[in-house]
Design a protein around this motif. Sequence first.
Motif, PDB file in Angstrom:
ATOM      1  N   VAL A 148       0.816  -1.218   0.000  1.00 27.51           N
ATOM      2  CA  VAL A 148       0.000   0.000   0.000  1.00 27.51           C
ATOM      3  C   VAL A 148       0.850   1.269   0.000  1.00 27.51           C
ATOM      4  CG1 VAL A 148      -1.577   1.357   1.434  1.00 27.51           C
ATOM      5  CG2 VAL A 148      -2.013  -1.045   1.057  1.00 27.51           C
ATOM      6  N   PRO A 178      -1.293   4.976   2.103  1.00 24.98           N
ATOM      7  CA  PRO A 178      -2.622   4.538   1.659  1.00 24.98           C
ATOM      8  C   PRO A 178      -3.411   5.630   0.957  1.00 24.98           C
ATOM      9  CG  PRO A 178      -2.498   4.675   4.057  1.00 24.98           C
ATOM     10  CD  PRO A 178      -1.111   4.820   3.546  1.00 24.98           C
ATOM     11  N   PHE A 221      -4.860   4.648  -2.690  1.00 26.74           N
ATOM     12  CA  PHE A 221      -6.296   4.471  -2.916  1.00 26.74           C
ATOM     13  C   PHE A 221      -6.927   5.805  -3.298  1.00 26.74           C
ATOM     14  CE2 PHE A 221      -5.340   1.162   0.336  1.00 26.74           C
ATOM     15  CZ  PHE A 221      -5.557   0.064  -0.476  1.00 26.74           C
ATOM     16  N   GLU A 226     -10.090   7.066   1.574  1.00 32.37           N
ATOM     17  CA  GLU A 226      -9.822   6.194   2.719  1.00 32.37           C
ATOM     18  C   GLU A 226     -10.782   5.004   2.760  1.00 32.37           C
ATOM     19  OE1 GLU A 226     -11.535   8.820   2.777  1.00 32.37           O
ATOM     20  OE2 GLU A 226     -12.922   8.998   4.462  1.00 32.37           O
ATOM     21  N   TYR A 284      -9.402   1.669   1.816  1.00 32.54           N
ATOM     22  CA  TYR A 284      -8.387   1.344   2.823  1.00 32.54           C
ATOM     23  C   TYR A 284      -9.055   0.759   4.064  1.00 32.54           C
ATOM     24  CZ  TYR A 284      -4.348   1.953   5.893  1.00 32.54           C
ATOM     25  OH  TYR A 284      -3.317   1.747   6.775  1.00 32.54           O
ATOM     26  N   TRP A 325     -10.247  -2.645   3.333  1.00 27.43           N
ATOM     27  CA  TRP A 325      -9.118  -3.573   3.352  1.00 27.43           C
ATOM     28  C   TRP A 325      -8.754  -3.954   4.781  1.00 27.43           C
ATOM     29  CZ3 TRP A 325      -6.315  -6.838   0.664  1.00 27.43           C
ATOM     30  CH2 TRP A 325      -6.360  -6.782  -0.734  1.00 27.43           C
TER      31      TRP A 325
END
Lengths: 631, 282
Positions: B149, B152, B156, B159, B162, B165
Amino acid sequence: MLKSLVFVIVCTMSWFTSLAQCNTAYPQDQSPKIASYNIEAYLDHDAKRATCQQTIRWKNTSPDTIRELRMYMYMNAFQGLHTTYLKGGDSNIFGQDLLQRTEKEWGFITINSMEDVNGNSLSQQYVQPNDQNPDDESVVEIALNQPIYPGETQTFTLDFVVKLPKTIVRSGFGKDDFFLFVHWFPQMGVYEQNKSGEWAWNCHQFMRGTEFFADFGDYTIKINASDHLVIGASGCRISEEKIDGRQIIEFQAHDLIDFGWVAYPTYDVYTSTFMDVDIEILMPPEHCAFADRYLKAVEHGLEYLGKNVGKYPYPKITVVDPPVHTLNSGFMEYPMMITGATFFGIPQSVRSVESLVIHEFTHMYFMATLASNEKEEAWLDEGFVTYYEDRILDHYYGDKKSLFNVLGFTSGNAENSRLEYTGLPDPSVGAIARPGWEFRGSYKGLIYAKTATVLKTLEGIVTRPVMDDIIQTYFEAYKFKHPKEADFRGIVDEVLKKYEVELPFDVSMYFDQCLHGTDICDFEVVSIKNNTLHVRQNGGLIVPVEIEIVFEGGKKEVVVWDGKGADKTYSFSEDTSIHSAHIDPEQKIYLDLNFINNSKTKHTNSKPLVKYAAKSQNWIQVLAQLASYLM
Amino acid sequence: MSKVAHVLKETILQWKVVFIVYISQFFFGLILAYSMYAEMYTSYDGSLALEYLAKGFDRTVFMDMVNSQNEMFSSSRGLAIILLIVYCFMSVLLQGGWLYTIRKKEFSIRSFLRGGWKYYFPFLGFAGISLLLFLLFGGGVGYLFTSWVGDPLMTFSSEKPYVLWIIFLVCLYALWTILVWSWSVTARLHYINQPSFIKAVKLGFDKVKQNLGKYIAIGWLIIGIHVFLMFLYYWIMGDRGASSWYIVAVGIIFQQTIAYSRVLLRGFSYSLVEDLNPIPTE
Ligand SMILES: [Zn+2]
């Protein structure tokens, strides 16, 4: 209880998005309109810069003849690590390591040309009135060919280029074409009387811990930008057209001290109207579930402040939610536009979202309308705003649970503000009434939290209706002006004279101690012996306080201590015996650093002690059980 | 269905063992409770602030004390950590005895004690391997994920993916915990029948592979019931304050009933695993 754990991740909003037209019934002539601006900005989103033509109309309201102008050029604070704003912040300033920046990630603003109304080209030079740092270009001085006489208005035209930095704080660009334009144009300083009574430019360099100080005026801002961007701004949208992949939007606003705008491709726009005010909310799609919470928060702010302070003076409010990748552009107020901040999945019972939006919205009163000098007297806006943020949150969501209420752990917003102050490593670290740039570390704990607690304590002493009268009078007297500490204190004196304040209370000394001194307040019941009570003030603050004494047999008596002198002993009639004594049982003196030592009783209530001891036992049992699965 | 009834019946038969385990947890907790009580009593003695706490949780009452006494709760905090570490070692002993009684179908206290002492050191070995597997997987997945990542918020679009994930990784971690725990219990059960450590380790892996679906189902069931018990506690108790001794007592009884149920649940889970691993008849 379980409701507190609901995580809102689904978008429930059905109210949505045709662009708001402002209510034209709103007055457009409320301020002295000293500095007004017309700007046409062409945004090159790839180069992260805007090329602009600007017209400034400035009115000399002083008795002096003006031969030079001073203007803020605040984007130059982001030129590099040599500026006064960033000096000494080479690594980890606002959570970023600035040593790694490339050229493209810095910002600047340059005036290419400036002319007066007769077409004379005007010369410019950067000046550093605060720190003489020759590398700082955040204030420019313009030499005039033709002086501006008292009462006269002159118009100037400028060509300027503003390049945004990758967001360090507030202004800047972020990933995926996010742009926030604030502090972004050459803006006039304020020509006013200083403390010694002389007229002079009040135009500070951009320094950390400072925000706004500017004159009121009208703004017409035309933005030409790629049509893939969704644009929001201070002010009302008055026209809009699309040509060849670009959009030209014109915004207009009256009686503002500043103007900001934002652009981001994926914004969803939610609009609503409440109490004749248009509310426009710009949310990135991942935060759609928060649109409702933002709206409710703004409505609460409008309703509460409208009722308790004064009428919201503008026809619209724009609420911008920055994407988390550019979070440092959030948490701020600009006239008619505020930036919030949130994070996917924050549960409903954690009201940081509401608290922030209400805080920033309250700035529309204390900053946008009561335009105090936020650089020199930040407590006059941040402190008052925090005081109302506390009141609004606690009013709508409950005194002791408005900020969070999760699985039995709760906190009120006012409670939180007090604890931010009392939890400072040293609550007597410094005075509140100092310029923002003098603070190190304790800025929020003092300017925001202590001021709010000082005001709540004042409210506790004079009662809420009197406090409301004070603030309403202050708002009416100084809206669209630049009030200072003395103005507020003058209003307090004026209003208190109308009421019979029974307590022995010197409000002037109270403000001197709270704003300019570092005295703390910590009342303590030292001992209760038979019919004698010994109390103490461990700090130096002098405030009147009630003491409730309960005698054996249940008889109650309340005495008022004027708070003067460190120790005080009360002896009651010999045939009585004190059962308990409680200083300030209603917690009116909210500045008290420690409420635990405010009371003593002969019979400790050990039930809660047993309860919490048992809770801690339960936690060990839970953890032991979990560990057993792993061993 | 009859299998479940059988396992439930066996769980009930374990009540004495369950009680010993429960009581041991109870006493560990009680040591902390006493320390907390003493610390709070010294700090709040004689203050009417306790009346606020009697009405319910009060952040000010706690924070004023923490702010005015830097040492508040520090000795209890240290004690809690020591208690947990000691309990972890003791837990191997308790678990050894417990699994022995289930394997031998002798649910007496004498059998429980005999098994605990007899298998303590080999079972400590199984515990060590479990912990190692648990930490290695956590560290490995964490390392791979963070190096994939990077930052992050730059990787991405927002958020949200993220966070999703992270939720996925927590579930994955829970799944891994289920597998490690299944292996650890299975291997111990087999060790009781044939005291070869290596063989038991291998048998444990083989059996988990063989009945993978069932093990996972048992694991999620146990996690689910634990989460349910936690919610039940907060739902029923919330923060009811401590306005009378009656309320305090009801709170403690309810708390301990749930604590006992948690231990009973562990017995149930052992019986379920045991049921999947009949003693081989060679
Ligand atoms: Zn603020």
